[in-house]
Write an enzyme that holds these catalytic residues in place. Structure first.
Site, mmCIF file in Angstrom:
data_model
loop_
_atom_site.group_PDB
_atom_site.id
_atom_site.type_symbol
_atom_site.label_atom_id
_atom_site.label_comp_id
_atom_site.label_asym_id
_atom_site.label_seq_id
_atom_site.Cartn_x
_atom_site.Cartn_y
_atom_site.Cartn_z
ATOM 1 N N ASP A 17 -1.817 -1.596 10.820
ATOM 2 C CA ASP A 17 -2.262 -1.562 9.427
ATOM 3 C C ASP A 17 -2.576 -2.948 8.861
ATOM 4 O O ASP A 17 -3.024 -3.076 7.724
ATOM 5 C CB ASP A 17 -1.251 -0.840 8.534
ATOM 6 C CG ASP A 17 0.124 -1.498 8.543
ATOM 7 O OD1 ASP A 17 0.361 -2.377 9.399
ATOM 8 O OD2 ASP A 17 0.968 -1.105 7.721
ATOM 9 N N LYS B 170 0.839 -1.191 0.000
ATOM 10 C CA LYS B 170 0.000 0.000 0.000
ATOM 11 C C LYS B 170 0.877 1.245 0.000
ATOM 12 O O LYS B 170 2.069 1.205 0.334
ATOM 13 C CB LYS B 170 -0.934 0.024 1.219
ATOM 14 C CG LYS B 170 -0.239 -0.040 2.580
ATOM 15 C CD LYS B 170 0.263 1.297 3.099
ATOM 16 C CE LYS B 170 0.944 1.152 4.459
ATOM 17 N NZ LYS B 170 1.672 2.392 4.860
#
Length: 275
Positions: A139, A13
């Site tokens: 995350d 990401k």
């Protein structure tokens, strides 16, 4: 029982903007950011083992002890939660650079939980998997389904968003610069931006520069001017928007057409794709 090795891939990401908005009483910081998935993949292969889990690492090197790898910790966590998972042989080929602000380790852990749950029919919903992997890192839950989200809290409170960058070209540049989380947070002064990141991302990408920022950049660029140079170089080669991802040290640029400037970053890890 898994009779043949099961192969899967796991993405990374980027952070589109990152605002450190306040320091918490527990010493952590609340932040606001947008996680956006990137099709740069690590590769996992899983098969049943004998007496204990065995992790074989290939590709880009990793620091730290093998037994501390998030992939193995994910398997141990499933067992601690009461799920019957036999000893596994795991091959992990690292393509996503580590220490890059790309979430590669978190992605590997989430992928491991998803894959083991599927192979052994574990009664885990996506939401239950997100709750589980949050114990491994803030995350990690993003990578259970890897869809764009607005993240708050310590980066663990997610709100799905409809942001779509399809058609844009992304370039990642990762030099051999290591930035610890401690170093990154030591240089920031928390504040809440006048314009919410949720509003900024609704603007055309070409209007993001100057409005969407990564709060870590100011202090980190002072200590590591190479990162500032890479960001400026991406702009000089036509990027509509460029930023550091997370706490670094990857710098990314968004381009309307495919950039052909890899030679400008010789000696650094580079990756170009169309989103």
């Amino acid at each position: 029982m898994i009779s043949e090795p099961n192969f899967t891939t796991t993405c990374c990401k980027i952070n589109l903007g990152l605002n450190v908005v306040e320091r918490r009483s527990d010493g952590y910081h609340n932040l606001e950011t947008v996680f956006y998935p990137v099709p740069l993949f690590d590769k996992l292969s899983i098969s049943e083992g004998q007496d204990e889990d065995v992790l074989s690492l290939g590709g880009n090197p990793l620091e730290g002890e093998v037994q501390d790898n998030l992939v193995l910790r994910a398997v141990r966590l499933l067992r601690e939660e009461g799920f019957q998972v036999p000893p596994l042989n795991i091959d992990l080929c690292k393509v996503i650079p580590s220490g890059a602000g790309l979430g590669g380790g978190s992605s590997d852990a989430a992928c491991m939980v998803r894959t083991v749950a599927r192979l052994y029919d574990l009664p885990l919903s996506e939401e239950q998997m997100r709750v589980l992997v949050a114990k491994l890192g803030a995350d990690c839950p993003f990578f259970i389904n890897s869809q764009p989200v607005f993240a708050e809290g310590i980066g663990d409170v997610f709100t799905p968003i409809s942001l779509d960058l399809s058609g844009w070209y992304l370039m990642l540049v990762k030099p051999e610069v290591h930035i610890s989380t401690r170093e990154a947070y030591a240089g920031v002064r928390p504040y809440r931006p006048v314009c919410s990141l949720l509003e900024t991302i609704k603007l055309p990408v070409g209007q993001w520069p100057g409005k969407m920022v990564n709060d870590f950049e100011a202090s980190i660029f002072q200590k590591h001017p190479l990162l500032a140079e890479i960001k400026e170089s991406l702009y000089s080669h036509g990027a509509a928007y460029a930023s550091m991802s997370g706490s670094g040290s990857t710098i990314f640029g968004l381009f309307r057409s495919r950039p052909h400037c890899e030679q400008a970053f010789e000696g650094h890890f580079t990756f170009v794709c169309q989103l």
